[in-house]
Design an enzyme around this catalytic site. Structure first.
Site, PDB file in Angstrom:
ATOM      1  CG  ASP A 145      -2.082   0.868   1.181  1.00 54.78           C
ATOM      2  OD1 ASP A 145      -2.232   1.583   0.175  1.00 54.78           O
ATOM      3  OD2 ASP A 145      -2.879   0.868   2.136  1.00 54.78           O
ATOM      4  CG  ASP A 204      -8.979   3.884   0.844  1.00 56.24           C
ATOM      5  OD1 ASP A 204      -8.269   3.350  -0.024  1.00 56.24           O
ATOM      6  OD2 ASP A 204      -8.571   4.173   1.985  1.00 56.24           O
TER       7      ASP A 204
END
Length: 382
Positions: A145, A204
């Site tokens: 990430d 997200d």
């Protein structure tokens, strides 16, 4: 189709990966080894494992606040007291695969956004030893990430950061599915197929319909970049989480199946109700998701209230019709066509089309779409 036979990719993720990830429901401070083991049990008991959900991914906040004296990452001494190797054994004993989280900079996302205390928990300068550590723990899947990895004097670019870890995976004897997340900032679909098995295409997701539709809309025109061994990733599922209705959860799931998206459940499987379980394990929708041809679907038309999606399958086509509005709408099926109530043609179903959700033949006559409802049909090749 951009694919590669590099050791890091060969033979893995030939269909979109399926599993469960801890982040959407447990985020940082609620995550511990009891939650993970209980979730593994729930994946088995619910039938999810047998339906194809085989990766259990432990996201951020599993780490101790500091590396050990040799510079290696350690598990949090209280929340993961048994250690990650032992946790991996528990997961594998249930017939599941073990996934974990790392970040390429100096910090992880939780250190930035959740005030997770730590020093040098990112993999910058530790890529090979961190990969070896995970491999030694029996990890089968790595989520990597971005988390502002270019900060702190690293000088990293997205492509460089994710290639560094891909090279470390390629040097390992342990096969790992490699999932990268840079939120679509650098159009990863144009370069990541040579690096990873899946790449995030957006920011997200959140558990609300607006977020689901915003992300779905951004997948338009990305289909040519996905296929066996490499998948566009519109983020994890919010099915079953507060904020989506039952119909919205079902439509979200159908849309992700049409997108050939990885299916990473993000709800609390330990307390999952039966309607949510039925969505996540629906055999007709999962058959479209995991179709061996590996073609991502595309939005092919918009007709005021309706979006029309098509996905090529090994033995035909999947057709999805979505009511984007906040009200119920009636359509019709007649003469092999799905039309609006006024007769505008939306999609040809032909003879023998079946409702993917129920498995029953597409009915002639009126078809009601509730607000935010998708109807999904499987049309066999002539």
């Amino acid at each position: 189709m951009a694919t590669t036979d590099r050791p890091a990719k060969a033979g893995l993720a030939v269909t979109p990966p399926m599993g469960w990830n801890s982040w959407n429901r447990f985020r940082c401070y609620e995550l511990n080894e009891d939650v993970v083991v209980q979730t593994a049990d729930a994946m088995v008991a619910s039938g999810m494992r047998d339906a194809g959900y085989d990766y259990l991914v432990v996201d951020d906040c599993w780490q101790a606040h500091r590396r050990d004296g040799s510079g290696r990452l350690q598990s949090h001494p209280r929340r993961f007291a048994s250690g990650m190797a032992a946790l991996g054994e528990e997961i594998h004993a249930r017939g599941l695969k073990f996934g974990m989280y790392l970040a390429p900079g100096r910090k992880t996302c939780a250190m930035i956004y959740d005030r997770y205390h730590g020093e040098a928990l990112g993999s910058f300068g530790h890529e090979q030893e961190d990969l070896e550590t995970l491999a030694g723990w029996g990890v089968d899947y790595l989520k990597y990430d971005w988390c502002r990895a270019n900060r702190g004097g690293t000088g990293l670019s997205e492509g460089e950061a994710f290639r560094r870890m891909a090279e470390a995976i390629g040097r390992s004897d342990r096969p790992m599915v490699y999932s990268i997340s840079e939120y679509g900032r650098t159009k990863p679909w144009t370069w990541a197929p040579e690096v990873a098995h899946l790449w995030r295409t957006t920011g997200d997701i959140a558990a609300n319909w607006r977020s689901v539709m915003r992300i779905a809309d951004r997948q338009h025109a990305l289909a040519p970049f996905a296929g066996p061994g490499g998948w566009n990733d519109p983020d994890m599922l919010e099915v079953g989480n507060a904020g989506l209705s039952g119909i919205e959860s079902r439509s979200h799931f159908m849309m992700w199946a049409m997108l050939a998206a990885p299916l990473m459940a993000g709800n609390d499987l330990r307390t999952m109700d039966e309607p949510t379980r039925q969505v996540l394990t629906n055999p007709g929708v999962l058959a479209i998701s995991q179709d061996p041809l590996g073609r991502q679907g595309s939005r092919t038309a918009r007709h005021r209230s309706f979006d029309v999606w098509h996905r090529d399958l090994a033995d035909g086509t999947a057709v999805g019709i979505l009511n984007r509005t906040n009200r119920a709408i009636t359509a019709r099926v007649a003469g092999g066509w799905l039309t609006t109530a006024r007769g505008t043609r939306l999609a040809r179903l032909g003879e023998g089309a079946r409702n993917a959700w129920t498995g029953r033949p597409a009915p002639d006559g009126e078809l009601t779409f509730s607000a935010h409802e998708m109807h999904l049909f499987r049309v066999r090749a002539a």
